[in-house]
Design a protein around this motif. Structure first.
Motif, PDB file in Angstrom:
ATOM      1  N   THR A   1       0.742  -1.191  -0.059  1.00 54.39           N
ATOM      2  CA  THR A   1      -0.042  -0.115  -0.045  1.00 54.39           C
ATOM      3  C   THR A   1       0.688   1.236  -0.058  1.00 54.39           C
ATOM      4  O   THR A   1       2.024   1.286   0.453  1.00 54.39           O
ATOM      5  N   THR A   2       0.270   2.240  -0.548  1.00 50.82           N
ATOM      6  CA  THR A   2       1.044   3.420  -0.457  1.00 50.82           C
ATOM      7  C   THR A   2       1.541   4.066   0.793  1.00 50.82           C
ATOM      8  O   THR A   2       2.744   4.559   1.230  1.00 50.82           O
ATOM      9  N   ASP A   3       0.443   4.192   1.832  1.00 53.13           N
ATOM     10  CA  ASP A   3       0.807   4.492   2.975  1.00 53.13           C
ATOM     11  C   ASP A   3       1.873   3.694   3.498  1.00 53.13           C
ATOM     12  O   ASP A   3       2.917   4.282   4.388  1.00 53.13           O
ATOM     13  N   SER A   4       2.082   2.189   3.536  1.00 55.47           N
ATOM     14  CA  SER A   4       2.920   1.578   4.116  1.00 55.47           C
ATOM     15  C   SER A   4       4.590   1.786   3.556  1.00 55.47           C
ATOM     16  O   SER A   4       5.723   1.904   3.975  1.00 55.47           O
TER      17      SER A   4
ATOM     18  N   LEU B   1       5.061   4.823   2.142  1.00 57.85           N
ATOM     19  CA  LEU B   1       5.650   6.228   2.596  1.00 57.85           C
ATOM     20  C   LEU B   1       6.371   6.179   3.960  1.00 57.85           C
ATOM     21  O   LEU B   1       7.323   6.914   3.973  1.00 57.85           O
ATOM     22  N   THR B   2       5.938   5.215   4.793  1.00 57.19           N
ATOM     23  CA  THR B   2       6.481   5.181   6.191  1.00 57.19           C
ATOM     24  C   THR B   2       7.814   4.569   5.904  1.00 57.19           C
ATOM     25  O   THR B   2       8.713   4.925   6.671  1.00 57.19           O
TER      26      THR B   2
END
Length: 430
Positions: A332-335, A337-338
């Motif tokens: 996922t994009t969120d994972s 970015l982190t």
């Protein structure tokens, strides 16, 4: 691609229709896709090889020292000689008193000054015009302030033109309308041709006031004999091939993703030192361009951020723009970015990243399958940022619709797969 930990991305571009495009010198062929997979049981910081992986049990890390690329040369400044009118003394009037006469104008000096002023009046406007036409340096606006380039010769664009079935045409048209990276492989663009291909794409992008994206994917021993095995025969040949790519960029802005999976696969393939040496040499060549270069950064469910940072440092990331994550994968994009922020922190700050969002619309497959997994979807549209203080852009680096390999009903890696493209588009509701 090694079967132990990743997803294959497109390494093959199809023949272009010479009647549609101005200059196309690349030869068709070759395999190659890439992208580390999600293996059942993988957790951040661990990379579990599949049972059938010939590289299982290989070295799990790198202790290679950081390498540095060639340093910049700074030219010595020059100084112009001082000039000016001479002062003449008047005649002696008495034996005891001397009086300096009023200085006489030096005609040659005044003539020279007038010429300089006239030349400046003419040259300054020319200089301003030239400065506005020169490609901005990387330190200016991100990617020269240009939009991302949509390649009219991409495989989905070719498929859209050739499709007879309505669903196939729709899927190909949806995908081809978005900017995607152009994959450079020696199987399709061998030495002697790759420079012309790059030059052609750069020229098209320049005409469109856009910035092109390229993936360089040709190192010897690529993919540990996995689905995207191949590459050039020798290290020397590889370095010359990258130099040809650098020359083809012609000093223009471009985004370069350098050898996806090359570093993250090093520990499991057991040849980390060779890989970091090759990537460092490629970075050294690309320093002679104005391209923004991103090295392989794995993904959030592969290597731990510290381990990935060590590999990046050894490969010369300090001389590049930064690193790329999630290439051909579906995290996922969120994972991502982190993860990008954590790797950048381990590098001491200053490094930037790009994230591949081409097929992560529904996240990874439930069973962590990486090779043409069912149930995945197109990701969000590519966007040039900055997204935040670390991530420069969300890109389509993998070409959606191109096969990961001969698995789950797909054709060889890099070939267009209409059925897979239709599912990606339908699952994304487009």
């Amino acid at each position: 691609m090694a079967d132990d930990a990743r997803d294959d991305a497109s390494a093959t571009r199809h023949r272009r229709d010479d009647s549609r495009y101005v200059v196309r010198t690349g030869t068709a062929g070759g395999a190659g896709g890439t992208g580390p997979s999600d293996v059942p049981g993988d957790v951040p910081g661990e990379h579990a090889a599949r049972p059938d992986d010939p590289a299982a049990g290989a070295a799990a890390g790198s202790t290679e020292p950081p390498r540095t690329g060639p340093s910049a040369r700074i030219g010595a400044p020059t100084r112009a000689a001082d000039t000016g009118p001479s002062i003449r003394r008047g005649p002696r009037r008495t034996p005891d008193v001397r009086e300096a006469s009023t200085p006489r104008p030096n005609r040659a000096w005044w003539t020279t000054t007038l010429i300089i002023l006239l030349a400046a009046a003419l040259l300054i406007p020319i200089g301003v015009w030239l400065a506005s036409s020169i490609e901005p340096e990387q330190g200016g606006a991100l990617y020269g302030g240009r939009d991302l380039f949509v390649d009219p010769g991409s495989s989905p664009a070719v498929a859209a033109d050739a499709a007879v079935d309505t669903d196939e045409r729709h899927a190909a048209e949806v995908i081809s309308a978005r900017p995607m990276a152009v994959w450079l492989t020696p199987e399709e663009f061998p030495p002697g041709t790759v420079g012309d291909e790059v030059r052609d794409i750069v020229a098209q992008a320049t005409d469109a006031a856009a910035v092109p994206s390229f993936v360089i994917y040709g190192m010897p021993g690529r993919d540990c004999q996995g689905q995207s095995a191949g590459g050039l025969a020798t290290q020397a040949e590889y370095v010359r091939w990258v130099e040809e790519i650098t020359a083809g960029l012609s000093g223009r802005q471009a985004i370069i993703v350098l050898e996806p999976d090359s570093l993250a696969l090093g520990p499991s393939c057991g040849d980390t030192a060779r890989r970091t040496e090759l990537i460092s040499a490629a970075v050294g060549s690309l320093q002679n361009s104005t391209a923004s270069v991103y090295l392989d950064g794995g993904h959030s469910n592969w290597l731990a951020p510290r381990e990935m940072a060590d590999l990046l440092e050894a490969a010369g990331v300090a001389h590049a723009r930064g690193f790329a994550t999630n290439v051909s994968n579906m995290r996922t994009t969120d994972s991502e970015l982190t993860y990008a922020h954590r790797v950048a922190d381990e590098l001491g700050g200053g490094a930037h990243a790009v994230v591949d969002v081409s097929r992560n619309g529904d996240g990874p497959a439930v069973d962590a399958e990486w090779c043409n997994p069912p149930g995945i979807a197109l990701g969000e549209d590519p966007q040039k940022g900055p997204i935040d203080d670390v991530v420069d852009a969300l890109l389509w680096i993998k070409t959606p619709g191109e096969s990961d390999g001969e698995c789950n009903g797909g054709p060889p890696a890099g070939e267009w797969w209409a059925e897979g493209a239709i599912e990606l588009v339908e699952n994304a509701g487009r």
